[in-house]
Design a protein around this motif. Sequence first.
Motif, PDB file in Angstrom:
ATOM      1  N   MET A   1      10.452  23.429  -4.116  1.00  0.00           N
ATOM      2  CA  MET A   1      11.734  23.496  -4.754  1.00  0.00           C
ATOM      3  C   MET A   1      11.665  22.777  -6.105  1.00  0.00           C
ATOM      4  SD  MET A   1      15.308  22.632  -2.992  1.00  0.00           S
ATOM      5  CE  MET A   1      16.341  21.492  -3.827  1.00  0.00           C
ATOM      6  N   ALA A   2      12.291  23.344  -7.120  1.00  0.00           N
ATOM      7  CA  ALA A   2      12.242  22.755  -8.452  1.00  0.00           C
ATOM      8  C   ALA A   2      13.141  21.526  -8.512  1.00  0.00           C
ATOM      9  CB  ALA A   2      12.697  23.772  -9.480  1.00  0.00           C
ATOM     10  N   VAL A   3      12.596  20.469  -9.102  1.00  0.00           N
ATOM     11  CA  VAL A   3      13.341  19.230  -9.248  1.00  0.00           C
ATOM     12  C   VAL A   3      13.361  18.865 -10.722  1.00  0.00           C
ATOM     13  CG1 VAL A   3      13.474  16.789  -8.622  1.00  0.00           C
ATOM     14  CG2 VAL A   3      12.632  18.462  -6.970  1.00  0.00           C
ATOM     15  N   GLN A   4      14.536  18.596 -11.225  1.00  0.00           N
ATOM     16  CA  GLN A   4      14.686  18.247 -12.633  1.00  0.00           C
ATOM     17  C   GLN A   4      14.024  16.899 -12.908  1.00  0.00           C
ATOM     18  OE1 GLN A   4      18.709  18.545 -13.935  1.00  0.00           O
ATOM     19  NE2 GLN A   4      18.400  17.175 -15.667  1.00  0.00           N
ATOM     20  N   GLN A   5      13.179  16.845 -13.943  1.00  0.00           N
ATOM     21  CA  GLN A   5      12.453  15.614 -14.244  1.00  0.00           C
ATOM     22  C   GLN A   5      13.254  14.653 -15.118  1.00  0.00           C
ATOM     23  OE1 GLN A   5       9.407  14.792 -12.889  1.00  0.00           O
ATOM     24  NE2 GLN A   5       9.896  16.581 -11.644  1.00  0.00           N
ATOM     25  N   GLY A   6      14.102  15.205 -15.954  1.00  0.00           N
ATOM     26  CA  GLY A   6      14.907  14.341 -16.816  1.00  0.00           C
ATOM     27  C   GLY A   6      16.168  15.065 -17.223  1.00  0.00           C
ATOM     28  N   ARG A   7      17.160  14.297 -17.652  1.00  0.00           N
ATOM     29  CA  ARG A   7      18.429  14.901 -18.033  1.00  0.00           C
ATOM     30  C   ARG A   7      18.285  15.641 -19.362  1.00  0.00           C
ATOM     31  NH1 ARG A   7      24.226  11.793 -18.608  1.00  0.00           N
ATOM     32  NH2 ARG A   7      25.345  13.591 -19.434  1.00  0.00           N
ATOM     33  N   LYS A   8      18.837  16.842 -19.432  1.00  0.00           N
ATOM     34  CA  LYS A   8      18.840  17.619 -20.664  1.00  0.00           C
ATOM     35  C   LYS A   8      19.984  17.148 -21.549  1.00  0.00           C
ATOM     36  CE  LYS A   8      15.534  20.478 -19.533  1.00  0.00           C
ATOM     37  NZ  LYS A   8      14.752  19.575 -18.702  1.00  0.00           N
ATOM     38  N   SER A   9      19.723  17.021 -22.811  1.00  0.00           N
ATOM     39  CA  SER A   9      20.758  16.568 -23.744  1.00  0.00           C
ATOM     40  C   SER A   9      21.765  17.676 -23.989  1.00  0.00           C
ATOM     41  CB  SER A   9      20.123  16.142 -25.072  1.00  0.00           C
ATOM     42  OG  SER A   9      19.597  17.279 -25.729  1.00  0.00           O
ATOM     43  N   ARG A  10      22.928  17.304 -24.533  1.00  0.00           N
ATOM     44  CA  ARG A  10      23.949  18.295 -24.864  1.00  0.00           C
ATOM     45  C   ARG A  10      23.410  19.308 -25.861  1.00  0.00           C
ATOM     46  NH1 ARG A  10      27.361  14.132 -26.843  1.00  0.00           N
ATOM     47  NH2 ARG A  10      27.347  12.685 -25.137  1.00  0.00           N
ATOM     48  N   SER A  11      22.600  18.838 -26.783  1.00  0.00           N
ATOM     49  CA  SER A  11      22.049  19.716 -27.809  1.00  0.00           C
ATOM     50  C   SER A  11      21.162  20.799 -27.197  1.00  0.00           C
ATOM     51  CB  SER A  11      21.240  18.897 -28.815  1.00  0.00           C
ATOM     52  OG  SER A  11      20.611  19.737 -29.745  1.00  0.00           O
ATOM     53  N   ARG A  12      20.265  20.418 -26.316  1.00  0.00           N
ATOM     54  CA  ARG A  12      19.380  21.411 -25.689  1.00  0.00           C
ATOM     55  C   ARG A  12      20.163  22.363 -24.792  1.00  0.00           C
ATOM     56  NH1 ARG A  12      14.051  21.327 -26.712  1.00  0.00           N
ATOM     57  NH2 ARG A  12      13.211  19.334 -27.347  1.00  0.00           N
ATOM     58  N   ARG A  13      21.149  21.840 -24.076  1.00  0.00           N
ATOM     59  CA  ARG A  13      21.983  22.686 -23.222  1.00  0.00           C
ATOM     60  C   ARG A  13      22.725  23.721 -24.073  1.00  0.00           C
ATOM     61  NH1 ARG A  13      27.026  19.679 -21.413  1.00  0.00           N
ATOM     62  NH2 ARG A  13      27.538  20.252 -23.539  1.00  0.00           N
ATOM     63  N   ASP A  14      23.311  23.281 -25.172  1.00  0.00           N
ATOM     64  CA  ASP A  14      24.079  24.188 -26.014  1.00  0.00           C
ATOM     65  C   ASP A  14      23.189  25.174 -26.764  1.00  0.00           C
ATOM     66  OD1 ASP A  14      26.304  22.943 -25.065  1.00  0.00           O
ATOM     67  OD2 ASP A  14      26.593  21.665 -26.829  1.00  0.00           O
ATOM     68  N   MET A  15      21.974  24.778 -27.118  1.00  0.00           N
ATOM     69  CA  MET A  15      21.049  25.718 -27.750  1.00  0.00           C
ATOM     70  C   MET A  15      20.690  26.844 -26.784  1.00  0.00           C
ATOM     71  SD  MET A  15      18.395  23.706 -30.205  1.00  0.00           S
ATOM     72  CE  MET A  15      18.029  22.292 -29.190  1.00  0.00           C
ATOM     73  N   ARG A  16      20.540  26.512 -25.524  1.00  0.00           N
ATOM     74  CA  ARG A  16      20.240  27.528 -24.520  1.00  0.00           C
ATOM     75  C   ARG A  16      21.411  28.483 -24.351  1.00  0.00           C
ATOM     76  NH1 ARG A  16      19.863  24.437 -20.398  1.00  0.00           N
ATOM     77  NH2 ARG A  16      21.847  24.967 -19.451  1.00  0.00           N
ATOM     78  N   ARG A  17      22.624  27.971 -24.418  1.00  0.00           N
ATOM     79  CA  ARG A  17      23.820  28.785 -24.222  1.00  0.00           C
ATOM     80  C   ARG A  17      24.245  29.545 -25.478  1.00  0.00           C
ATOM     81  NH1 ARG A  17      27.496  24.439 -20.815  1.00  0.00           N
ATOM     82  NH2 ARG A  17      26.190  24.429 -18.955  1.00  0.00           N
ATOM     83  N   ALA A  18      23.564  29.353 -26.578  1.00  0.00           N
ATOM     84  CA  ALA A  18      23.952  29.964 -27.850  1.00  0.00           C
ATOM     85  C   ALA A  18      23.903  31.486 -27.798  1.00  0.00           C
ATOM     86  CB  ALA A  18      23.059  29.455 -28.970  1.00  0.00           C
ATOM     87  N   HIS A  19      23.102  32.057 -26.921  1.00  0.00           N
ATOM     88  CA  HIS A  19      22.932  33.506 -26.862  1.00  0.00           C
ATOM     89  C   HIS A  19      23.752  34.164 -25.754  1.00  0.00           C
ATOM     90  CE1 HIS A  19      19.664  32.809 -29.616  1.00  0.00           C
ATOM     91  NE2 HIS A  19      19.179  31.920 -28.769  1.00  0.00           N
ATOM     92  N   ASP A  20      24.609  33.407 -25.085  1.00  0.00           N
ATOM     93  CA  ASP A  20      25.357  33.933 -23.944  1.00  0.00           C
ATOM     94  C   ASP A  20      26.694  34.562 -24.302  1.00  0.00           C
ATOM     95  OD1 ASP A  20      23.310  33.066 -22.355  1.00  0.00           O
ATOM     96  OD2 ASP A  20      24.338  31.275 -21.631  1.00  0.00           O
ATOM     97  N   ALA A  21      27.074  34.542 -25.566  1.00  0.00           N
ATOM     98  CA  ALA A  21      28.383  35.072 -25.954  1.00  0.00           C
ATOM     99  C   ALA A  21      28.422  36.580 -25.765  1.00  0.00           C
ATOM    100  CB  ALA A  21      28.679  34.721 -27.409  1.00  0.00           C
ATOM    101  N   LEU A  22      29.570  37.098 -25.332  1.00  0.00           N
ATOM    102  CA  LEU A  22      29.744  38.533 -25.153  1.00  0.00           C
ATOM    103  C   LEU A  22      30.050  39.176 -26.493  1.00  0.00           C
ATOM    104  CD1 LEU A  22      31.970  38.563 -21.960  1.00  0.00           C
ATOM    105  CD2 LEU A  22      29.535  39.022 -22.106  1.00  0.00           C
ATOM    106  N   THR A  23      29.532  40.388 -26.690  1.00  0.00           N
ATOM    107  CA  THR A  23      29.809  41.114 -27.925  1.00  0.00           C
ATOM    108  C   THR A  23      30.697  42.307 -27.612  1.00  0.00           C
ATOM    109  OG1 THR A  23      27.808  42.438 -27.651  1.00  0.00           O
ATOM    110  CG2 THR A  23      27.627  40.453 -28.976  1.00  0.00           C
ATOM    111  N   ALA A  24      31.523  42.666 -28.560  1.00  0.00           N
ATOM    112  CA  ALA A  24      32.410  43.819 -28.385  1.00  0.00           C
ATOM    113  C   ALA A  24      31.609  45.102 -28.555  1.00  0.00           C
ATOM    114  CB  ALA A  24      33.536  43.774 -29.408  1.00  0.00           C
TER     115      ALA A  24
END
Length: 64
Positions: A1-24
């Motif tokens: 089972m995957a175990v997180q090694q360290g906490r991800k910063s807000r910046s890295r989390r938001d960079m990952r989510r940058a491409h999740d926006a829906l397009t019309a």
Amino acid sequence: MAVQQGRKSRSRRDMRRAHDALTAECISVDPTSGETHLRHHMTKGGFYKGRQVIKPKEKPSNEE
């Protein structure tokens, strides 16, 4: 089972989510028939780029 090694910063989390926006959907209007349709698709009437590329099927009439 995957175990997180360290906490991800807000910046890295938001960079990952940058491409999740829906397009019309890109909708176009055919110049000949005036029907709306998806880009690079023909209309229900069989028009594409102002030319009729396919004739729609005629509905059989149930006349007696």
